[in-house]
Design an enzyme around this catalytic site. Sequence first.
Site, PDB file in Angstrom:
ATOM      1  N   ASP A  30      25.705 -52.175  92.238  1.00  0.00           N
ATOM      2  CA  ASP A  30      27.325 -53.002  93.147  1.00  0.00           C
ATOM      3  C   ASP A  30      26.859 -53.141  94.512  1.00  0.00           C
ATOM      4  O   ASP A  30      27.100 -52.135  95.301  1.00  0.00           O
ATOM      5  CB  ASP A  30      28.724 -51.850  92.424  1.00  0.00           C
ATOM      6  CG  ASP A  30      29.600 -52.654  91.879  1.00  0.00           C
ATOM      7  OD1 ASP A  30      30.225 -52.317  90.696  1.00  0.00           O
ATOM      8  OD2 ASP A  30      30.700 -52.796  92.999  1.00  0.00           O
ATOM      9  N   LYS A  35      32.819 -47.321  96.218  1.00  0.00           N
ATOM     10  CA  LYS A  35      32.213 -47.232  94.466  1.00  0.00           C
ATOM     11  C   LYS A  35      30.838 -46.997  94.690  1.00  0.00           C
ATOM     12  O   LYS A  35      31.025 -45.438  93.550  1.00  0.00           O
ATOM     13  CB  LYS A  35      32.420 -48.321  93.604  1.00  0.00           C
ATOM     14  CG  LYS A  35      31.970 -48.453  92.026  1.00  0.00           C
ATOM     15  CD  LYS A  35      31.966 -49.552  91.362  1.00  0.00           C
ATOM     16  CE  LYS A  35      32.776 -50.637  91.075  1.00  0.00           C
ATOM     17  NZ  LYS A  35      32.812 -51.379  90.340  1.00  0.00           N
ATOM     18  N   THR A  86      33.424 -60.890  83.651  1.00  0.00           N
ATOM     19  CA  THR A  86      34.026 -62.884  83.298  1.00  0.00           C
ATOM     20  C   THR A  86      35.394 -62.978  83.141  1.00  0.00           C
ATOM     21  O   THR A  86      35.133 -62.406  81.910  1.00  0.00           O
ATOM     22  CB  THR A  86      33.225 -63.721  82.243  1.00  0.00           C
ATOM     23  OG1 THR A  86      32.922 -61.842  81.524  1.00  0.00           O
ATOM     24  CG2 THR A  86      31.465 -63.230  82.762  1.00  0.00           C
ATOM     25  N   ASN A 211      35.351 -61.162  68.740  1.00  0.00           N
ATOM     26  CA  ASN A 211      36.222 -59.903  69.242  1.00  0.00           C
ATOM     27  C   ASN A 211      37.949 -61.812  68.519  1.00  0.00           C
ATOM     28  O   ASN A 211      38.953 -60.553  68.723  1.00  0.00           O
ATOM     29  CB  ASN A 211      36.104 -60.332  70.424  1.00  0.00           C
ATOM     30  CG  ASN A 211      35.604 -59.482  71.015  1.00  0.00           C
ATOM     31  OD1 ASN A 211      35.320 -58.619  70.798  1.00  0.00           O
ATOM     32  ND2 ASN A 211      35.297 -59.534  72.369  1.00  0.00           N
ATOM     33  N   ALA A 255      49.762 -52.017  62.596  1.00  0.00           N
ATOM     34  CA  ALA A 255      50.506 -52.767  63.230  1.00  0.00           C
ATOM     35  C   ALA A 255      50.880 -51.822  64.445  1.00  0.00           C
ATOM     36  O   ALA A 255      50.964 -50.762  64.493  1.00  0.00           O
ATOM     37  CB  ALA A 255      51.707 -53.262  62.140  1.00  0.00           C
ATOM     38  N   CYS A 263      39.248 -57.267  76.832  1.00  0.00           N
ATOM     39  CA  CYS A 263      38.744 -57.915  75.944  1.00  0.00           C
ATOM     40  C   CYS A 263      38.721 -59.005  75.349  1.00  0.00           C
ATOM     41  O   CYS A 263      38.477 -60.500  75.594  1.00  0.00           O
ATOM     42  CB  CYS A 263      37.343 -57.569  74.928  1.00  0.00           C
ATOM     43  SG  CYS A 263      36.045 -56.635  76.099  1.00  0.00           S
ATOM     44  N   LYS A 266      40.777 -62.120  76.833  1.00  0.00           N
ATOM     45  CA  LYS A 266      40.038 -63.402  77.803  1.00  0.00           C
ATOM     46  C   LYS A 266      39.338 -63.904  76.938  1.00  0.00           C
ATOM     47  O   LYS A 266      38.899 -65.118  77.050  1.00  0.00           O
ATOM     48  CB  LYS A 266      39.456 -63.182  78.770  1.00  0.00           C
ATOM     49  CG  LYS A 266      38.040 -61.271  78.798  1.00  0.00           C
ATOM     50  CD  LYS A 266      37.759 -61.360  79.641  1.00  0.00           C
ATOM     51  CE  LYS A 266      36.638 -60.430  79.644  1.00  0.00           C
ATOM     52  NZ  LYS A 266      35.377 -61.265  79.481  1.00  0.00           N
ATOM     53  N   ARG A 335      44.872 -54.246  81.718  1.00  0.00           N
ATOM     54  CA  ARG A 335      44.556 -55.665  81.713  1.00  0.00           C
ATOM     55  C   ARG A 335      45.180 -55.611  80.193  1.00  0.00           C
ATOM     56  O   ARG A 335      45.011 -55.465  78.974  1.00  0.00           O
ATOM     57  CB  ARG A 335      42.967 -55.600  81.547  1.00  0.00           C
ATOM     58  CG  ARG A 335      42.888 -55.363  83.033  1.00  0.00           C
ATOM     59  CD  ARG A 335      41.181 -55.959  83.175  1.00  0.00           C
ATOM     60  NE  ARG A 335      40.450 -54.818  82.524  1.00  0.00           N
ATOM     61  CZ  ARG A 335      39.043 -54.803  82.607  1.00  0.00           C
ATOM     62  NH1 ARG A 335      38.460 -55.342  83.169  1.00  0.00           N
ATOM     63  NH2 ARG A 335      38.100 -53.270  81.836  1.00  0.00           N
TER      64      ARG A 335
END
Length: 437
Positions: A30, A35, A86, A211, A255, A263, A266, A335
Site C-alpha cells: 500500500d 496504514k 475503483t 451485483n 424490505a 459495491c 457504484k 459509503r
Amino acid sequence: MRITMIGSGYVGLVSGACFSDFGHDVICVDKDANKIAALEAGKMPIFEPGLDTLVATNVAAGRLTFTTDLKSAVAGADAVFIAVGTPSRRGDGHADLSFVFAASKEIAAAVTGPIVIVTKSTVPVGTGDKVEEIMTEANTGHDIAVVSNPEFLREGAAIGDFKRPDRIVIGTEDERAKQVMRDIYRPLYLNESPILFTGRRTSELIKYAANAFLATKITFINEIADLCEAVGANVQDVSRGIGLDNRIGSKFLHAGPGYGGSCFPKDTLALLKTSEDYDTPVRIVEAVVQVNDNRKRAMGRKVIKALGGTGSEGVKGKTVAVLGLTFKPNTDDMRDAPSLSIVQSLIDAGIKVQAHDPEGMEAAKAMMPDIGYCNDAYEAVTGADAVVIVTEWDVYRALDLKRVAKAMNAPVMVDLRNVYPPSDAEKAGFAYSSIGR
C-alpha cells in the site's frame, strides 16, 4: 506460491490474509505508509469480524507481511493481485480506473520473471485488455498473463465468504495462468468449491451482473413493501411466500430503506455506463438505481410523517434518535449508507438528530458533522420525539422497549428494518410504524 497483493484496503487485506492462511507467502502493498505501519502494529484499517485475529496469526507464522515498496514485493512473485479502489468517477458514473492503471504500470516496471497479473478489483468489461496492453508496451521480455478474478465478499462476512465461496470465477484462456490460479485456490478446490473458468471479459461482466441482480431483488421487495402498506398486507410474509420458491430464493428479499455500501451503488452505475458505451440499454438496472435513490429520501419523509408533520411543518425543533448509521451491520462502512439521505432530510426539516452506531460513528462524523453522537442507544433516545432504526445491528434487536419509551419525550418508533413485532412495540407504549406491515 508467492503472492503480492497491491492495495491493502477491504478486498486486498481480506484476500491477502485468507491466501496466507492457505499456506501461501503473501506481501500486501500500500502507498499509505501510515496504514502499513498500523498493520505491522496489528491495527486494522477496517472493521471486519475475525480479521484482526486472522492477520495476527499469519503475521506470526511469517506468511503475511506488509510493505510500501511495490518493486521489491513484485520481484519474484508468482502472481500479483491488483486490489485497488475503483470508485465511481465524478460526472458520468463510470468506474475510476486510474488506480488500476497506475498500479499496472508500476508492476510492469518491477517484473523480473514469468508472472500472472490478476485484477481482483471490480472493473468494467475490457479493463483486462488495457492492463495487458500496458504490460505489452512495457516490453519486459517476460511471460505475463493478465487474469480477471472478481471478488464476491459480503462486508461483515468476508472471511467466511472467501473460505467457503459459492464459486470462484477466473477469466483467462492462458493455460499457464489457469494452472497458477488452480494452485493458488487449491485448498478451496479440494473442498469442492466450484471454479468457473471463462473468458476475461465474461469474468469482468459476471461481477457487475451479479451485483445488479442482487440490487434488483432488494429494490423489488422494497416496492412490494410499499404496495403491502397500501393494501394491508405483510411484506415479511410475502417475502417468505415467494422466497420458498427455489427459483427465486429467500436471500436479499428483506424490505428496508434501500441498498448502500461500497459495491451496489457504484457497480450498478458502472454497468449502466458500460451499457451506454455499447448502445445496449439495461432498462431494469436504470429503474433500480432511480428507485433506490428515491427510496432513501422517502424514508426521511416517513419519519417526518410519524412525527406528525409534512415537510418542516410541525416538526421543526423536534429531536430524532437514529440507531444505526452504517449501510449494514458488522461493518464500519458509511459509503452510500441510507442513513446519509435520511439524516439530511431530517436536518433540512429543522429536526435535531442524535445518533448511535456500534462501529460507524468515526466515519460518520466526517460526513455528518452537524448531528450529535451518543455512547449507546439509550443515550441517543433520551429526550427524543421519535426513534428510527436504520441499521439492524444485534445490539438494537433486544432493547428494553419500556426503558426506551420512558426515556423519550414522545414514544414514537419508526422501524426501517422490521426488527420488532408491532405488538411488542405497541405493548411498550410506542406509536409504531415499520416497512410493508
